[in-house]
Design a protein around this motif. Sequence first.
Motif, PDB file in Angstrom:
ATOM      1  N   LYS A   1      86.921  96.363  64.752  1.00  0.00           N
ATOM      2  CA  LYS A   1      87.945  95.091  65.197  1.00  0.00           C
ATOM      3  C   LYS A   1      87.721  95.253  66.742  1.00  0.00           C
ATOM      4  O   LYS A   1      87.488  96.210  67.504  1.00  0.00           O
ATOM      5  CB  LYS A   1      89.201  95.377  64.949  1.00  0.00           C
ATOM      6  CG  LYS A   1      90.357  94.607  65.480  1.00  0.00           C
ATOM      7  CD  LYS A   1      91.806  95.253  65.300  1.00  0.00           C
ATOM      8  CE  LYS A   1      92.717  94.494  66.050  1.00  0.00           C
ATOM      9  NZ  LYS A   1      92.479  94.821  67.602  1.00  0.00           N
ATOM     10  N   PRO A   2      87.627  94.016  67.485  1.00  0.00           N
ATOM     11  CA  PRO A   2      87.525  93.933  69.010  1.00  0.00           C
ATOM     12  C   PRO A   2      88.811  94.907  69.419  1.00  0.00           C
ATOM     13  O   PRO A   2      90.118  94.889  68.858  1.00  0.00           O
ATOM     14  CB  PRO A   2      87.817  92.625  69.390  1.00  0.00           C
ATOM     15  CG  PRO A   2      87.320  91.823  68.109  1.00  0.00           C
ATOM     16  CD  PRO A   2      87.603  92.618  67.010  1.00  0.00           C
ATOM     17  N   ASN A   3      88.672  95.774  70.506  1.00  0.00           N
ATOM     18  CA  ASN A   3      89.829  96.566  70.850  1.00  0.00           C
ATOM     19  C   ASN A   3      90.558  95.724  71.709  1.00  0.00           C
ATOM     20  O   ASN A   3      90.823  95.816  72.878  1.00  0.00           O
ATOM     21  CB  ASN A   3      89.318  97.672  71.645  1.00  0.00           C
ATOM     22  CG  ASN A   3      90.547  98.756  71.589  1.00  0.00           C
ATOM     23  OD1 ASN A   3      91.576  98.741  70.964  1.00  0.00           O
ATOM     24  ND2 ASN A   3      90.135  99.934  72.446  1.00  0.00           N
ATOM     25  N   ILE A   4      91.319  94.611  71.321  1.00  0.00           N
ATOM     26  CA  ILE A   4      91.997  93.791  72.064  1.00  0.00           C
ATOM     27  C   ILE A   4      93.255  93.654  71.136  1.00  0.00           C
ATOM     28  O   ILE A   4      93.289  93.544  69.915  1.00  0.00           O
ATOM     29  CB  ILE A   4      91.465  92.346  71.878  1.00  0.00           C
ATOM     30  CG1 ILE A   4      89.799  92.243  72.447  1.00  0.00           C
ATOM     31  CG2 ILE A   4      92.282  91.254  72.754  1.00  0.00           C
ATOM     32  CD1 ILE A   4      89.869  92.156  73.970  1.00  0.00           C
TER      33      ILE A   4
ATOM     34  N   LEU B   1      98.806  99.309  73.635  1.00  0.00           N
ATOM     35  CA  LEU B   1      98.376 100.368  73.708  1.00  0.00           C
ATOM     36  C   LEU B   1      98.946 101.133  74.848  1.00  0.00           C
ATOM     37  O   LEU B   1      99.530 101.006  75.873  1.00  0.00           O
ATOM     38  CB  LEU B   1      96.725 100.209  74.139  1.00  0.00           C
ATOM     39  CG  LEU B   1      95.989  99.732  73.104  1.00  0.00           C
ATOM     40  CD1 LEU B   1      94.518  99.106  73.605  1.00  0.00           C
ATOM     41  CD2 LEU B   1      95.972 100.159  71.604  1.00  0.00           C
ATOM     42  N   CYS B   2      98.871 102.530  74.699  1.00  0.00           N
ATOM     43  CA  CYS B   2      99.289 103.479  75.754  1.00  0.00           C
ATOM     44  C   CYS B   2     100.464 103.311  76.335  1.00  0.00           C
ATOM     45  O   CYS B   2     101.151 103.613  77.532  1.00  0.00           O
ATOM     46  CB  CYS B   2      98.495 103.361  77.127  1.00  0.00           C
ATOM     47  SG  CYS B   2      96.809 102.855  77.156  1.00  0.00           S
TER      48      CYS B   2
ATOM     49  N   HIS C   1      94.969 100.165  79.956  1.00  0.00           N
ATOM     50  CA  HIS C   1      94.875  98.687  79.496  1.00  0.00           C
ATOM     51  C   HIS C   1      95.594  98.564  78.219  1.00  0.00           C
ATOM     52  O   HIS C   1      95.294  98.777  77.216  1.00  0.00           O
ATOM     53  CB  HIS C   1      93.385  98.752  78.870  1.00  0.00           C
ATOM     54  CG  HIS C   1      92.129  98.317  79.995  1.00  0.00           C
ATOM     55  ND1 HIS C   1      92.002  97.129  80.486  1.00  0.00           N
ATOM     56  CD2 HIS C   1      91.401  99.047  80.695  1.00  0.00           C
ATOM     57  CE1 HIS C   1      90.987  96.939  81.176  1.00  0.00           C
ATOM     58  NE2 HIS C   1      90.571  97.978  81.482  1.00  0.00           N
ATOM     59  N   ILE C   2      96.901  98.119  78.633  1.00  0.00           N
ATOM     60  CA  ILE C   2      97.973  97.807  77.362  1.00  0.00           C
ATOM     61  C   ILE C   2      97.387  96.749  76.361  1.00  0.00           C
ATOM     62  O   ILE C   2      97.794  96.729  75.382  1.00  0.00           O
ATOM     63  CB  ILE C   2      99.240  97.548  77.856  1.00  0.00           C
ATOM     64  CG1 ILE C   2      99.356  96.552  78.861  1.00  0.00           C
ATOM     65  CG2 ILE C   2      99.775  99.026  78.774  1.00  0.00           C
ATOM     66  CD1 ILE C   2     100.855  96.047  79.545  1.00  0.00           C
ATOM     67  N   HIS C   3      96.569  95.717  76.783  1.00  0.00           N
ATOM     68  CA  HIS C   3      96.011  94.706  75.992  1.00  0.00           C
ATOM     69  C   HIS C   3      94.872  94.974  75.384  1.00  0.00           C
ATOM     70  O   HIS C   3      94.100  94.040  74.890  1.00  0.00           O
ATOM     71  CB  HIS C   3      96.458  93.432  76.616  1.00  0.00           C
ATOM     72  CG  HIS C   3      97.523  92.969  76.651  1.00  0.00           C
ATOM     73  ND1 HIS C   3      98.207  91.706  77.448  1.00  0.00           N
ATOM     74  CD2 HIS C   3      98.884  93.427  76.505  1.00  0.00           C
ATOM     75  CE1 HIS C   3      99.520  91.448  77.505  1.00  0.00           C
ATOM     76  NE2 HIS C   3      99.970  92.579  76.738  1.00  0.00           N
ATOM     77  N   GLY C   4      94.255  96.058  75.689  1.00  0.00           N
ATOM     78  CA  GLY C   4      92.978  96.498  75.393  1.00  0.00           C
ATOM     79  C   GLY C   4      91.901  95.888  76.220  1.00  0.00           C
ATOM     80  O   GLY C   4      92.246  95.615  77.332  1.00  0.00           O
ATOM     81  N   GLN C   5      90.547  96.031  75.970  1.00  0.00           N
ATOM     82  CA  GLN C   5      89.559  95.703  76.842  1.00  0.00           C
ATOM     83  C   GLN C   5      88.354  95.176  76.082  1.00  0.00           C
ATOM     84  O   GLN C   5      88.130  95.502  74.986  1.00  0.00           O
ATOM     85  CB  GLN C   5      89.161  96.999  77.947  1.00  0.00           C
ATOM     86  CG  GLN C   5      88.729  98.138  77.262  1.00  0.00           C
ATOM     87  CD  GLN C   5      88.580  99.211  78.159  1.00  0.00           C
ATOM     88  OE1 GLN C   5      89.609  99.926  78.318  1.00  0.00           O
ATOM     89  NE2 GLN C   5      87.504  99.705  78.667  1.00  0.00           N
TER      90      GLN C   5
END
Length: 241
Positions: free
Chosen positions: A146-149, A157-158, A107-111
């Motif tokens: 913080k939202p993981n967004i 991410l990743c 999830h490169i933009h978070g989830q």
Amino acid sequence: MAKYNNIVILTGAGISAESGLATFRDEEGMWNKHRVEDVATIQAFARNPEYVHDFYNEMKKDLIKVEPNAAHLAITELQKNYPAKISVVTQNVDTLHEKAGNENIYHIHGQINQAVCMNCGNVLTTWNDVTTEDVCQQCHVQGMFKPNIVFFGENLLCMNEVDALLRSCDLFVSIGTSGVVFPANTFVRTAKYYNADTIEFNLKATANNYAFDRHVIGKAGETFPKFVEELLQETKAVADI
Ligand code: NAD
Ligand code: ZN
């Protein structure tokens, strides 16, 4: 023998459209009811964390109800039956790949169902509301979630893992992404540079046109399962010889 050993599937908002989720540039899109500057920047979060948490808590309530569609399910089918390493790199914060049973998801933009503690990096996975009242179970500090967004101005991410995957894949598939959001729009060029076959599934050819060997135009829920079927047939035919 399968034709491919290492497949990367990049997905964007378009793969979730047939699950009823509006894409980013859609007038009715959930993102468009708010200004990006108010809900998706680190400055906005620093200014008014309660407001930003509320926004993502609301989005969570919508997204928990959404179901994967035929395109997400076809990825599971491919992962189960095709003898290659198959990774999913998604820009989507919905968790429809997980709900469909996909594996190796980045999830490169978070989830949406995660929050990250800005104090210690602890990642909390939850479909419940996250607020400034919450205390981190790892560092015991309050109000640091913080939202993981990935907000505008933050690193994706990743990316190390994804970069390695792009350099080693022999098939790169892009499904439902507009090709305008950096850096996901550069992935096809990296994969092509390292000699991968490149195929795009979209309602229309996107701005990255020249880096794709093939464009499959149409709804991903219809076109992608057909492609998966063909790949599996091809492999079976070779095995039968
Ligand atoms: P985008 O909205 O910019 O582009 C969507 C693309 O999908 C377009 O090119 C469109 O032609 C195509 N498309 C629409 N319906 C399709 C269908 N049924 N089949 C195949 N293609 C279809 O989306 P993006 O490129 O992913 O960038 C938007 C950003 O917004 C991303 O960073 C993402 O994180 C975020 N976002 C996420 C979600 C989600 O999690 N579901 C939804 C909206 C936006
Ligand atoms: Zn912590």
